[in-house]
Design a protein around this motif. Structure first.
Motif, PDB file in Angstrom:
ATOM      1  N   GLN A   1       0.831  -1.103   0.127  1.00 21.68           N
ATOM      2  CA  GLN A   1       0.094   0.189  -0.157  1.00 21.68           C
ATOM      3  C   GLN A   1       0.881   1.279  -0.070  1.00 21.68           C
ATOM      4  N   LEU A   2       1.793   1.276   0.923  1.00 19.97           N
ATOM      5  CA  LEU A   2       2.625   2.403   0.583  1.00 19.97           C
ATOM      6  C   LEU A   2       3.784   2.554  -0.141  1.00 19.97           C
ATOM      7  N   GLN A   3       3.914   1.576  -1.087  1.00 25.36           N
ATOM      8  CA  GLN A   3       4.622   1.674  -2.364  1.00 25.36           C
ATOM      9  C   GLN A   3       3.967   2.159  -3.516  1.00 25.36           C
ATOM     10  N   LEU A   4       2.523   1.868  -3.478  1.00 20.99           N
ATOM     11  CA  LEU A   4       1.663   1.991  -4.557  1.00 20.99           C
ATOM     12  C   LEU A   4       1.422   3.636  -4.270  1.00 20.99           C
ATOM     13  N   LEU A   5       1.239   4.210  -3.148  1.00 22.31           N
ATOM     14  CA  LEU A   5       0.958   5.597  -2.926  1.00 22.31           C
ATOM     15  C   LEU A   5       2.155   6.218  -3.060  1.00 22.31           C
ATOM     16  N   ALA A   6       3.365   5.865  -2.652  1.00 24.80           N
ATOM     17  CA  ALA A   6       4.765   6.587  -2.952  1.00 24.80           C
ATOM     18  C   ALA A   6       5.064   6.640  -4.386  1.00 24.80           C
ATOM     19  N   MET A   7       4.766   5.804  -5.131  1.00 26.29           N
ATOM     20  CA  MET A   7       5.035   5.501  -6.527  1.00 26.29           C
ATOM     21  C   MET A   7       4.089   6.547  -7.385  1.00 26.29           C
TER      22      MET A   7
END
Length: 260
Positions: free
Chosen positions: A203-209
């Motif tokens: 979830q964090l990766q998708l938001l950061a990307m």
């Protein structure tokens, strides 16, 4: 007040051994609590996903096909052998559990496997990119998450067992392209914790990307955080929190009251 960081960490680790109180749950109860906790955290995807726990003589406990994670109790689990023949319990195991047997044979160090299709890990798996661990909360997976880039199809054959166990290697987790996530643990507590962590990381990766370029963690500090957050007593404390929350939300999870 004058102790250095390493000394303070060692002191805290020693204190955890005597001051952290954990629940006295059976394997069946821990599995049921894990299922309910993960369901609440968005790991439910119909009947997709499995949890298993190694038992004696090449057997393991797992859930019954036809029940969702939100329906698992300590009483409706199955004891099966490596060929998924039911030894105790009613119903049948998910045929996709077959690849668990391959992982257990390859990894004598693990006791529990959790495979689910949570929303964010599944979405990330569609992009063809590995999991990026770049936040302290997800440090337990730093350098510890493999990636299977080529989807092997429905994992009901021995071929999928060979492919997935080989891709996992000596890691604690793997992101499966076009599929979902799988984590393994030296205990049920560890596997439950890592299943929560990998979905949070995705979830964090998708938001950061979506916002920009992800900055990597410094390797030395990330490895320190990885080892610290995976201390057995910290893992037990994490599980205790997930378990208590699941018990509050789902009083039907046990046939008998927990001893905690």
């Amino acid at each position: 007040m004058n102790l250095g960081k390493s000394e303070l960490m060692a002191t805290a680790e020693r204190a955890m051994l005597t001051r952290i109180r954990t629940g006295d749950w059976t394997d069946r109860q821990k599995i049921a609590l894990t299922c309910r906790s993960l369901s609440d955290a968005g790991h439910d995807s119909g009947l997709a996903g499995q949890i298993s726990v190694r038992q004696a003589h090449s057997t393991f406990l797992t859930q019954r096909l036809g029940l969702g994670f939100d329906e698992i109790t300590d009483a409706n689990l199955l004891l099966v052998d490596e060929d998924l023949e039911v030894l105790e319990g009613d119903g049948m195991a998910n045929p996709a559990n077959r690849f668990h047997s391959w992982i257990y044979r390859a990894r004598p160090d693990i006791e529990c496997i959790v495979h689910t299709h949570p929303l964010h890990a599944s979405a990330l798996s569609m992009l063809g990119v590995p999991l990026e661990v770049s936040h302290m909360d997800t440090a337990p997976l730093f350098g510890d998450c493999a990636f299977l880039a080529d989807w092997p199809g429905v994992p009901v054959g021995n071929e999928e067992g060979e492919i997935i166990s080989a891709a996992l290697g000596d890691k604690r987790a793997i992101l499966l392209a076009h599929h979902g996530q799988l984590v393994v643990g030296a205990s049920i507590e560890e596997a439950c914790t890592l299943a929560h962590v990998i979905e949070r990381a995705a979830q964090l990766q998708l938001l950061a990307m979506a916002a920009g370029e992800i900055r990597p963690l410094p390797t030395v500090l990330a490895e320190e955080a990885h080892d610290w957050t995976l201390l057995p007593k910290r893992i037990e404390a994490n599980f205790g929190y997930y378990a208590r929350r699941a018990l509050r939300r789902h009083p039907d999870v046990f046939e008998h009251e927990s001893s905690e």
